[in-house]
Structure formats: C-alpha cells, structure tokens
Design a protein around this motif. Structure first.
Motif, mmCIF file in Angstrom:
data_model
loop_
_atom_site.group_PDB
_atom_site.id
_atom_site.type_symbol
_atom_site.label_atom_id
_atom_site.label_comp_id
_atom_site.label_asym_id
_atom_site.label_seq_id
_atom_site.Cartn_x
_atom_site.Cartn_y
_atom_site.Cartn_z
ATOM 1 N N THR A 87 0.814 -1.211 0.000
ATOM 2 C CA THR A 87 0.000 0.000 0.000
ATOM 3 C C THR A 87 0.846 1.259 0.000
ATOM 4 N N VAL A 88 2.077 1.184 0.522
ATOM 5 C CA VAL A 88 2.947 2.357 0.561
ATOM 6 C C VAL A 88 3.482 2.639 -0.839
ATOM 7 N N GLY A 89 3.145 3.821 -1.379
ATOM 8 C CA GLY A 89 3.680 4.235 -2.670
ATOM 9 C C GLY A 89 4.975 5.000 -2.488
ATOM 10 N N LEU A 90 5.882 4.873 -3.439
ATOM 11 C CA LEU A 90 7.145 5.595 -3.402
ATOM 12 C C LEU A 90 7.061 6.798 -4.322
ATOM 13 N N ILE A 91 7.658 7.903 -3.910
ATOM 14 C CA ILE A 91 7.399 9.164 -4.594
ATOM 15 C C ILE A 91 8.181 9.337 -5.892
ATOM 16 N N GLY A 92 9.103 8.420 -6.173
ATOM 17 C CA GLY A 92 9.880 8.554 -7.398
ATOM 18 C C GLY A 92 10.446 7.232 -7.870
ATOM 19 N N ILE A 93 11.528 7.300 -8.645
ATOM 20 C CA ILE A 93 12.136 6.135 -9.275
ATOM 21 C C ILE A 93 13.563 5.941 -8.753
ATOM 22 N N GLN A 94 14.279 4.969 -9.311
ATOM 23 C CA GLN A 94 15.661 4.662 -8.925
ATOM 24 C C GLN A 94 15.745 4.304 -7.443
#
Length: 318
Positions: free
Chosen positions: A210-217
């Motif tokens: 459920t926790v989304g990450l705010i970006g990539i890499q």
C-alpha cells in the motif's frame, strides 16, 4: 501505445561500443581526486560506478579509481551481497542482456541471450543465488519484473507483468531487492496524457504494498527501513529523496532540495550512514560523483564530471 522507457539520465549513461572485457587499471585523464572531507568519510568500502559506459571501482575516499571493463554500453550494475561478483546489463536497445563477472572485472559470463527482449537492471537476492531484473519486449509493449538463478540460461520466472487499464499503460522497471528478501522496490511508470514516474514496493508474488514511493531509482538501505530515490514529478522540480518503507514519510536530499541542483542515482553505503549520488557538487553544470550524510548534510564532491566525464554510482560494498 508507447514503448516502455527508462529515465533519460540512465539512458544517456549506457551509450558506448563493444563488449565488456577486463581492462587496464589506468584512470581516464582529467579525473579529479576527492576533497579532504571525502577522504575522512567513516563509511569506507568500494563504490562501483559507470563512467562513459564502462564499469569502474573507486574507494570511498576517492582513491584507487580502477577500470573493470572496456567497450562501453554498460548500464546498471550491482555487487553481489558478499562483494565477490558484479551483475550488470550491457548492449544497445534491442540487444541488452545480463552478465555477471568477478568483482575485479575478470570471468565475464553472459546470463541471457535473447533477440526480442531487453533484460536490464539486475539486483541480487540477499543469499546471492538469484537475480531479479526488468524485461522489455523490443517489438511490443510486453514486459515486467522477472527473476532467475544467477547462472547462464537459467529459466526466467515472471513476478509482475506490465498491463493496460482504462486506457492507461502501467510498466514496472528497475527492481531493487530488499535486504530482508521479502520484496522489491520498483519503478512504477504510467503512460496517459503524460508520463508519471513513481515507485512501489512489490512482494515476490507480484502483490503491490500500500505504501507508494514518490519517485524512481529506489534503492534499499542495509536494514530495509529506507529507500533512496529520484523524484521527477510532473508538477514539481526534480530532486533526490529518502523514504521510510513502513510509514511512507520522506525527506528531500540533499538538505534544501528541491530548490538546489537535483541529485539522482543515490546508493547507500554498507552501514547506511552515507549516500553516493550523481550531483553537481561544484556548481559547474556537470554532474559529479558526490557523497553526503544520510541526513542530506555534508555534501562532498568525490570525482568531478566534465563535458567528457560522466560518473554514475551503481553499488557500494564493504
């Protein structure tokens, strides 16, 4: 439907020619040594980096820059958990495959050899037996996250496939294996009226947390409690960050971002006290290999870039 793509910074760094082979140890001309503050870094160890499409290693104090490959066209790479091997992807679009070699650049072995798929961004399981990676079909929009044993020709098992829903294309790219072994941090790219670059935590059965990450890499620290990453949000300035994998709380990196120059390709030191990054540390407009404390303070240039030198950190071992 658009082709699955990687972030532009990473694409630019994989350009070169030829095949990966052991190389002489001489560093390129014009390489700058670290500032004294970097030489006093408590983190220690060895940093794996790409420089103009080839792999190099350098001590965390800035000394001992050593060429591991020649020929170019190498993208992402990662040390095995015990530090004895390196997995990497190499090749141009449509011909990118996975390789593994000893950490001194010898014993290069090809793991995949496919004519219609690109295999990229290998990451090791904590026990060093398995590699997860992203796979992209070169003539269609099929792809996703896969895993395989770290041996040539081993079967590849799909973890999570790309998909389309209500006219939006969702792709999964660039996995990083958690030190606990139970999940991956992946790029989560959506294609609609614009491209949105985000990240997600993914279990090995393909279920998304459920926790989304705010970006990539996104890269896990040594305890799995934080990931570092790069945010290139559609409506905000690009910036580095770290994000708690349980609460989702995030901190811009370096301290003061996103008002300063963006930091990308952040990797953790083995003890999680420091981060290496691609960052314009001296303000000359060319990204450098730089270090900072995990709090985002104490930014120090380690190797300085130029119009002909382009450094990107890939992995860090003890």
């Amino acid at each position: 439907m658009p082709k699955k793509a990687s972030f532009l910074i990473t694409i630019a760094l994989a350009v070169g020619v030829g095949a990966a082979t052991p190389a002489a140890t001489a560093a390129p001309s014009g390489v700058a040594v670290a500032q004294q503050a970097a030489r006093n870094s408590p983190a220690g160890g060895t940093i794996l980096l790409t420089l103009n499409g080839n792999l190099y290693s350098v001590r965390a104090d800035g000394s001992g820059l050593h060429a591991l490959t020649t020929g170019g066209r190498i993208g992402d790479a990662a040390y095995s958990p015990d530090g004895t091997k390196i997995a990497f992807h190499k090749g141009s679009f449509g011909h990118r495959d996975l390789y593994v070699m000893r950490s001194d650049g010898t014993g290069v072995t090809r793991l995949t050899n496919t004519s219609t798929w690109d295999e990229r961004y290998p990451t090791w399981s904590p026990d060093g037996r398995t590699i997860a990676f992203d796979r992209m079909h070169t003539t269609s929009d099929r792809g996703g996250i896969y895993q395989m044993a770290a041996t040539p020709g081993a079967p590849e098992r799909l973890i999570k496939a790309d998909y389309v829903s209500q006219g939006v294309w969702y792709t999964f790219e660039r996995p990083d294996w958690s030190p606990r072994g139970d999940k991956l941090a992946v790029d989560y790219v959506t294609w609609s009226d614009h491209i949105a670059y985000k990240g997600r935590l993914m279990r090995l059965n393909g279920v998304l947390d459920t926790v989304g990450l705010i970006g990539i890499q996104n890269e896990f620290n040594s305890t799995g409690t934080w990931v570092s990453g790069f945010s290139d949000d559609y409506d905000a300035n690009p910036s580095g960050y770290k994000q708690n994998t349980t609460t989702g709380a995030s901190v811009w990196l370096p301290a003061g971002s996103p008002d300063g120059p963006p930091a990308s390709d952040l990797i953790w030191s083995p003890d999680s006290t420091r981060l290496a990054m691609r960052y314009d540390a001296n303000g000359d407009g060319h990204p450098d290999l730089a270090l900072m404390n995990s709090s985002g303070t104490g930014v120090t240039g380690l190797l300085y870039g130029s119009s002909t030198l382009s450094y990107t950190p890939r992995s860090w071992k003890r």
